[in-house]
Design a protein around this motif. Structure first.
Motif, PDB file in Angstrom:
ATOM      1  N   GLY A 111      44.738  42.214  52.122  1.00  0.00           N
ATOM      2  CA  GLY A 111      43.619  42.439  51.617  1.00  0.00           C
ATOM      3  C   GLY A 111      42.246  42.046  52.405  1.00  0.00           C
ATOM      4  N   LEU A 112      42.491  40.784  53.074  1.00  0.00           N
ATOM      5  CA  LEU A 112      41.561  40.509  53.972  1.00  0.00           C
ATOM      6  C   LEU A 112      41.433  41.283  55.075  1.00  0.00           C
ATOM      7  CD1 LEU A 112      42.260  36.406  54.101  1.00  0.00           C
ATOM      8  CD2 LEU A 112      40.570  37.693  52.582  1.00  0.00           C
ATOM      9  N   GLU A 113      42.434  41.663  55.722  1.00  0.00           N
ATOM     10  CA  GLU A 113      42.223  42.680  56.972  1.00  0.00           C
ATOM     11  C   GLU A 113      41.506  44.004  56.553  1.00  0.00           C
ATOM     12  OE1 GLU A 113      46.383  41.081  59.358  1.00  0.00           O
ATOM     13  OE2 GLU A 113      46.692  42.484  57.734  1.00  0.00           O
ATOM     14  N   ASP A 147      44.082  43.577  46.302  1.00  0.00           N
ATOM     15  CA  ASP A 147      45.156  42.338  46.461  1.00  0.00           C
ATOM     16  C   ASP A 147      45.048  41.580  47.680  1.00  0.00           C
ATOM     17  OD1 ASP A 147      46.817  40.507  45.580  1.00  0.00           O
ATOM     18  OD2 ASP A 147      48.851  41.600  46.114  1.00  0.00           O
ATOM     19  N   ILE A 148      44.919  40.307  47.765  1.00  0.00           N
ATOM     20  CA  ILE A 148      45.006  39.525  49.000  1.00  0.00           C
ATOM     21  C   ILE A 148      46.363  39.508  49.774  1.00  0.00           C
ATOM     22  CG2 ILE A 148      45.168  36.980  49.828  1.00  0.00           C
ATOM     23  CD1 ILE A 148      42.509  37.594  49.157  1.00  0.00           C
ATOM     24  N   ARG A 149      47.431  39.524  49.425  1.00  0.00           N
ATOM     25  CA  ARG A 149      48.769  39.637  50.027  1.00  0.00           C
ATOM     26  C   ARG A 149      49.264  41.118  49.840  1.00  0.00           C
ATOM     27  NH1 ARG A 149      50.036  35.062  52.653  1.00  0.00           N
ATOM     28  NH2 ARG A 149      49.520  33.133  51.849  1.00  0.00           N
ATOM     29  N   MET A 150      49.294  42.133  50.804  1.00  0.00           N
ATOM     30  CA  MET A 150      49.941  43.257  50.869  1.00  0.00           C
ATOM     31  C   MET A 150      50.426  43.613  52.099  1.00  0.00           C
ATOM     32  SD  MET A 150      46.964  45.761  48.941  1.00  0.00           S
ATOM     33  CE  MET A 150      45.639  45.305  49.822  1.00  0.00           C
ATOM     34  N   PRO A 151      51.600  44.534  51.866  1.00  0.00           N
ATOM     35  CA  PRO A 151      52.257  44.709  53.276  1.00  0.00           C
ATOM     36  C   PRO A 151      51.240  45.731  54.238  1.00  0.00           C
ATOM     37  CG  PRO A 151      53.230  46.004  51.511  1.00  0.00           C
ATOM     38  CD  PRO A 151      52.212  45.016  50.878  1.00  0.00           C
ATOM     39  N   ILE A 159      42.003  51.039  43.689  1.00  0.00           N
ATOM     40  CA  ILE A 159      42.973  49.551  43.526  1.00  0.00           C
ATOM     41  C   ILE A 159      43.644  49.531  44.193  1.00  0.00           C
ATOM     42  CG2 ILE A 159      44.270  48.263  41.836  1.00  0.00           C
ATOM     43  CD1 ILE A 159      42.626  49.488  39.393  1.00  0.00           C
ATOM     44  N   ALA A 160      43.863  48.377  45.001  1.00  0.00           N
ATOM     45  CA  ALA A 160      45.099  48.038  45.959  1.00  0.00           C
ATOM     46  C   ALA A 160      45.945  46.942  45.558  1.00  0.00           C
ATOM     47  CB  ALA A 160      44.615  48.152  47.442  1.00  0.00           C
ATOM     48  N   ASP A 161      47.220  47.012  45.383  1.00  0.00           N
ATOM     49  CA  ASP A 161      48.159  46.147  45.153  1.00  0.00           C
ATOM     50  C   ASP A 161      49.497  46.573  45.346  1.00  0.00           C
ATOM     51  OD1 ASP A 161      49.641  44.229  43.687  1.00  0.00           O
ATOM     52  OD2 ASP A 161      48.055  43.380  42.747  1.00  0.00           O
ATOM     53  N   ASP A 162      50.328  45.801  45.972  1.00  0.00           N
ATOM     54  CA  ASP A 162      51.547  46.372  46.091  1.00  0.00           C
ATOM     55  C   ASP A 162      52.792  46.471  45.089  1.00  0.00           C
ATOM     56  OD1 ASP A 162      51.564  43.687  46.566  1.00  0.00           O
ATOM     57  OD2 ASP A 162      53.458  43.770  47.509  1.00  0.00           O
ATOM     58  N   GLU A 163      52.051  45.863  43.977  1.00  0.00           N
ATOM     59  CA  GLU A 163      53.066  45.856  42.619  1.00  0.00           C
ATOM     60  C   GLU A 163      52.257  46.742  41.671  1.00  0.00           C
ATOM     61  OE1 GLU A 163      54.155  41.698  41.396  1.00  0.00           O
ATOM     62  OE2 GLU A 163      52.545  41.082  42.822  1.00  0.00           O
ATOM     63  N   ARG A 164      53.320  48.071  41.451  1.00  0.00           N
ATOM     64  CA  ARG A 164      52.766  48.754  40.534  1.00  0.00           C
ATOM     65  C   ARG A 164      52.091  48.414  38.898  1.00  0.00           C
ATOM     66  NH1 ARG A 164      52.248  53.849  38.737  1.00  0.00           N
ATOM     67  NH2 ARG A 164      52.714  54.707  41.040  1.00  0.00           N
ATOM     68  N   LEU A 165      53.162  47.293  38.484  1.00  0.00           N
ATOM     69  CA  LEU A 165      52.708  46.534  37.367  1.00  0.00           C
ATOM     70  C   LEU A 165      51.557  45.943  37.259  1.00  0.00           C
ATOM     71  CD1 LEU A 165      56.158  45.331  35.966  1.00  0.00           C
ATOM     72  CD2 LEU A 165      54.935  46.955  35.347  1.00  0.00           C
ATOM     73  N   MET A 166      51.141  45.484  38.453  1.00  0.00           N
ATOM     74  CA  MET A 166      49.754  44.613  38.297  1.00  0.00           C
ATOM     75  C   MET A 166      48.686  45.674  38.804  1.00  0.00           C
ATOM     76  SD  MET A 166      49.896  41.569  38.239  1.00  0.00           S
ATOM     77  CE  MET A 166      51.241  40.205  37.860  1.00  0.00           C
ATOM     78  N   ARG A 167      48.924  46.766  39.363  1.00  0.00           N
ATOM     79  CA  ARG A 167      48.025  47.839  39.294  1.00  0.00           C
ATOM     80  C   ARG A 167      47.571  48.330  38.022  1.00  0.00           C
ATOM     81  NH1 ARG A 167      51.079  50.052  43.527  1.00  0.00           N
ATOM     82  NH2 ARG A 167      51.385  51.898  42.470  1.00  0.00           N
ATOM     83  N   ASP A 168      48.780  48.707  37.265  1.00  0.00           N
ATOM     84  CA  ASP A 168      48.625  49.479  35.829  1.00  0.00           C
ATOM     85  C   ASP A 168      47.908  48.144  34.983  1.00  0.00           C
ATOM     86  OD1 ASP A 168      49.894  51.492  36.578  1.00  0.00           O
ATOM     87  OD2 ASP A 168      51.884  51.066  35.887  1.00  0.00           O
ATOM     88  N   GLN A 169      48.314  47.215  35.090  1.00  0.00           N
ATOM     89  CA  GLN A 169      47.407  46.044  34.218  1.00  0.00           C
ATOM     90  C   GLN A 169      46.183  45.691  34.523  1.00  0.00           C
ATOM     91  OE1 GLN A 169      46.688  42.510  34.737  1.00  0.00           O
ATOM     92  NE2 GLN A 169      47.507  41.310  32.998  1.00  0.00           N
ATOM     93  N   LEU A 170      45.729  46.009  35.610  1.00  0.00           N
ATOM     94  CA  LEU A 170      44.123  45.710  36.120  1.00  0.00           C
ATOM     95  C   LEU A 170      43.560  46.971  35.573  1.00  0.00           C
ATOM     96  CD1 LEU A 170      41.825  44.474  37.423  1.00  0.00           C
ATOM     97  CD2 LEU A 170      42.613  45.172  39.678  1.00  0.00           C
ATOM     98  N   GLY A 191      47.202  47.577  52.333  1.00  0.00           N
ATOM     99  CA  GLY A 191      45.825  47.607  52.995  1.00  0.00           C
ATOM    100  C   GLY A 191      45.588  48.567  53.540  1.00  0.00           C
ATOM    101  N   GLU A 192      46.665  49.270  54.405  1.00  0.00           N
ATOM    102  CA  GLU A 192      46.253  50.498  55.257  1.00  0.00           C
ATOM    103  C   GLU A 192      46.019  51.615  54.456  1.00  0.00           C
ATOM    104  OE1 GLU A 192      49.172  52.474  58.021  1.00  0.00           O
ATOM    105  OE2 GLU A 192      48.178  50.991  59.215  1.00  0.00           O
ATOM    106  N   GLU A 193      46.382  51.784  53.314  1.00  0.00           N
ATOM    107  CA  GLU A 193      46.191  52.928  52.457  1.00  0.00           C
ATOM    108  C   GLU A 193      44.961  52.695  51.923  1.00  0.00           C
ATOM    109  OE1 GLU A 193      49.106  53.396  49.510  1.00  0.00           O
ATOM    110  OE2 GLU A 193      50.832  54.045  50.790  1.00  0.00           O
ATOM    111  N   ALA A 194      44.569  51.679  51.349  1.00  0.00           N
ATOM    112  CA  ALA A 194      43.311  51.140  50.895  1.00  0.00           C
ATOM    113  C   ALA A 194      42.221  51.587  51.481  1.00  0.00           C
ATOM    114  CB  ALA A 194      43.152  49.680  50.547  1.00  0.00           C
ATOM    115  N   VAL A 195      42.027  51.312  52.825  1.00  0.00           N
ATOM    116  CA  VAL A 195      41.183  51.692  54.000  1.00  0.00           C
ATOM    117  C   VAL A 195      41.154  53.062  54.061  1.00  0.00           C
ATOM    118  CG1 VAL A 195      40.687  51.500  56.199  1.00  0.00           C
ATOM    119  CG2 VAL A 195      41.500  49.588  55.444  1.00  0.00           C
TER     120      VAL A 195
END
Length: 252
Positions: free
Chosen positions: A63-65, A55-59, A6-17, A37-41
């Protein structure tokens, strides 16, 4: 047992998903989590999961990249907070998505699709074309690869200069002067070519022969002839602004 990251820059969103996935798909093993996104790759390379929830928008990387870099190494599931128009873009592209915050009913439908894909042992799609279309539809333009270094001559020495250290470029008929706070160098590439290769948010063209680092501008003055002249921090030299580019300084 199916696996995922799971990749999301918001911890709460990661925990919820993660919590919602445990409800609707208890067999799914979440191997790791990423904040960008870099960590996800990197996690996909390390763990080789079946699925990557991005997540689509991450630093660092969106997500698209990240999905483009992951390619066919994992099935991609986008996490998005976009409105119905964007969701239609996903549906038409046959891309799996989770609308955040994750809703159990909607997530259940996504999980059923994912289970079907994994059961059929279908290979992850090559989404490079689809990702470009999604980025365009959703207003997320890919980041151009702008120049980060300039290779320039100082006498007999060849030096690599970080572009953020350059105050301005100024061309004559043969060479382009590269000016930093402490020295100047010469390159053969004209300003018209550099203008296409440098980040326009950082380097402003103020004359057909001059590009200036916007962060190096201390002010703009007018001389007795009515010409606009740019003042550069730390230098006494002033650079002329041609009429075509005066609009850049209307608010200054």
């Amino acid at each position: 047992m199916p696996t995922a990251i799971i990749a999301d820059d918001e911890r709460l969103m990661r925990d919820q998903l993660k919590s919602r996935l445990e409800q609707v798909w208890p067999e799914l093993e979440i191997l790791d989590e990423a904040k960008n996104g870099e960590e996800a790759v990197a996690l996909v390379e390390t763990h080789k999961p079946d699925l990557a929830f991005l997540d689509i928008r991450m630093p660092v990387k969106t997500g698209l990249e990240a999905a483009k870099d992951i390619g066919s190494k994992a099935h991609i599931v986008f996490i998005t907070a976009y409105d119905q128009y964007a969701i239609q873009a996903f549906d038409h592209g046959a891309v799996d998505y989770v609308l955040k915050p994750a809703d159990v009913e909607r997530l259940t439908r996504t999980v059923e699709r994912l289970k079907a894909r994994l059961t059929a042992q279908s290979q992850p799609n090559d989404m490079s074309i689809m990702l470009s279309q999604l980025a365009k539809q959703m207003g997320i333009a890919p980041k151009p690869d702008y120049l980060q270094w300039i290779q320039a001559s100082i006498g007999q020495e060849l030096r690599l200069i970080p572009v953020e250290e350059i105050l301005f470029f100024q061309s004559d008929e043969k060479y382009t002067r590269v000016q930093t706070a402490t020295y100047e160098a010469l390159i053969r590439k004209p300003v018209r070519d550099l203008a296409d290769e440098l980040d326009p948010a950082l380097f402003w063209q103020i004359h057909r022969s001059t590009l200036v680092n916007a962060k190096a501008i201390s002010g703009v003055v007018r001389d007795l002839r009515g010409r606009h002249l740019v003042q550069i921090k730390g230098l006494t030299e002033k650079l002329e602004v041609s009429r075509s580019f005066v609009h850049l300084f209307k608010q200054m």
